[in-house]
Design a protein around this motif. Structure first.
Motif, mmCIF file in Angstrom:
data_model
loop_
_atom_site.group_PDB
_atom_site.id
_atom_site.type_symbol
_atom_site.label_atom_id
_atom_site.label_comp_id
_atom_site.label_asym_id
_atom_site.label_seq_id
_atom_site.Cartn_x
_atom_site.Cartn_y
_atom_site.Cartn_z
ATOM 1 N N MET A 1 0.818 -1.187 0.000
ATOM 2 C CA MET A 1 0.000 0.000 0.000
ATOM 3 C C MET A 1 0.870 1.263 0.000
ATOM 4 S SD MET A 1 -3.015 -1.053 -0.412
ATOM 5 C CE MET A 1 -3.793 0.515 -0.302
ATOM 6 N N GLU A 2 2.103 1.110 0.421
ATOM 7 C CA GLU A 2 3.010 2.260 0.398
ATOM 8 C C GLU A 2 3.166 2.798 -1.023
ATOM 9 O OE1 GLU A 2 7.752 3.013 1.135
ATOM 10 O OE2 GLU A 2 6.717 1.575 2.429
ATOM 11 N N TYR A 3 3.275 1.903 -1.998
ATOM 12 C CA TYR A 3 3.398 2.336 -3.392
ATOM 13 C C TYR A 3 2.137 3.058 -3.862
ATOM 14 C CZ TYR A 3 7.520 -0.699 -3.702
ATOM 15 O OH TYR A 3 8.738 -1.286 -3.524
ATOM 16 N N VAL A 4 0.979 2.591 -3.436
ATOM 17 C CA VAL A 4 -0.279 3.257 -3.802
ATOM 18 C C VAL A 4 -0.300 4.657 -3.210
ATOM 19 C CG1 VAL A 4 -2.785 3.220 -3.454
ATOM 20 C CG2 VAL A 4 -1.582 1.124 -4.086
ATOM 21 N N GLN A 5 0.058 4.783 -1.944
ATOM 22 C CA GLN A 5 0.059 6.088 -1.280
ATOM 23 C C GLN A 5 1.029 7.059 -1.939
ATOM 24 O OE1 GLN A 5 0.937 4.700 2.660
ATOM 25 N NE2 GLN A 5 -1.233 4.568 3.205
ATOM 26 N N TRP A 9 2.606 3.606 -9.353
ATOM 27 C CA TRP A 9 1.675 2.609 -9.881
ATOM 28 C C TRP A 9 2.360 1.394 -10.482
ATOM 29 C CZ3 TRP A 9 -2.290 3.630 -7.332
ATOM 30 C CH2 TRP A 9 -2.693 4.946 -7.100
ATOM 31 N N HIS A 10 3.481 1.574 -11.152
ATOM 32 C CA HIS A 10 4.190 0.431 -11.728
ATOM 33 C C HIS A 10 4.697 -0.489 -10.612
ATOM 34 C CE1 HIS A 10 6.576 -1.965 -14.456
ATOM 35 N NE2 HIS A 10 7.608 -1.799 -13.635
ATOM 36 N N ASP A 11 5.269 0.109 -9.578
ATOM 37 C CA ASP A 11 5.750 -0.693 -8.446
ATOM 38 C C ASP A 11 4.589 -1.407 -7.752
ATOM 39 O OD1 ASP A 11 8.426 0.059 -8.849
ATOM 40 O OD2 ASP A 11 8.168 1.864 -7.637
ATOM 41 N N ALA A 12 3.471 -0.701 -7.600
ATOM 42 C CA ALA A 12 2.293 -1.309 -6.971
ATOM 43 C C ALA A 12 1.803 -2.489 -7.798
ATOM 44 C CB ALA A 12 1.188 -0.263 -6.808
ATOM 45 N N TYR A 29 -8.428 -5.848 -6.719
ATOM 46 C CA TYR A 29 -8.931 -4.474 -6.752
ATOM 47 C C TYR A 29 -7.777 -3.480 -6.903
ATOM 48 C CZ TYR A 29 -10.815 -0.031 -5.268
ATOM 49 O OH TYR A 29 -11.145 1.305 -5.215
ATOM 50 N N TRP A 30 -6.757 -3.631 -6.068
ATOM 51 C CA TRP A 30 -5.649 -2.673 -6.104
ATOM 52 C C TRP A 30 -4.790 -2.835 -7.352
ATOM 53 C CZ3 TRP A 30 -6.076 1.608 -3.817
ATOM 54 C CH2 TRP A 30 -6.853 1.709 -2.667
ATOM 55 N N LEU A 31 -4.715 -4.032 -7.888
ATOM 56 C CA LEU A 31 -4.039 -4.209 -9.175
ATOM 57 C C LEU A 31 -4.795 -3.439 -10.248
ATOM 58 C CD1 LEU A 31 -1.966 -5.411 -11.093
ATOM 59 C CD2 LEU A 31 -3.397 -7.477 -11.206
ATOM 60 N N GLY A 32 -6.119 -3.552 -10.238
ATOM 61 C CA GLY A 32 -6.927 -2.788 -11.188
ATOM 62 C C GLY A 32 -6.679 -1.293 -11.068
ATOM 63 N N ARG A 33 -6.646 -0.797 -9.847
ATOM 64 C CA ARG A 33 -6.359 0.631 -9.637
ATOM 65 C C ARG A 33 -4.974 0.994 -10.161
ATOM 66 N NH1 ARG A 33 -10.382 4.071 -9.250
ATOM 67 N NH2 ARG A 33 -11.696 3.715 -7.470
ATOM 68 N N SER A 34 -4.004 0.138 -9.886
ATOM 69 C CA SER A 34 -2.634 0.400 -10.332
ATOM 70 C C SER A 34 -2.551 0.466 -11.854
ATOM 71 C CB SER A 34 -1.683 -0.680 -9.814
ATOM 72 O OG SER A 34 -1.700 -0.724 -8.415
#
Length: 79
Positions: A1-5, A9-12, A29-34
């Protein structure tokens, strides 16, 4: 979640993809957001991950899919 914050996005994507492929609904879900925030081509595949996540019961994905509207057609078309 640190990468999202940090909007990395590539790292996430690299962190979430293995878990998403193993069936983790939250990771899907978070992959989709990334993917959605990286570029148009990757963003096209984000919906697939949101759908898979929603099917597994992720409330964020379900809400996202319920509330999405087609930007091209406007309010007349809803997913």
């Amino acid at each position: 979640m640190e990468y999202v914050q940090q909007a990395r996005w590539h790292d996430a994507e690299q962190e979430f993809r293995p878990e998403a492929e193993r069936g983790n609904a939250d990771a899907m879900y978070w992959l989709g957001r990334s993917l959605e925030y990286q570029n148009f081509q990757k963003g096209l595949t984000a919906g697939e991950w949101f759908y898979k996540s929603a099917e597994l019961g992720n409330p964020w994905a379900m809400t996202l899919l319920r509330d999405k509207k087609c930007e091209f057609l406007g309010d007349h078309y809803r997913n």
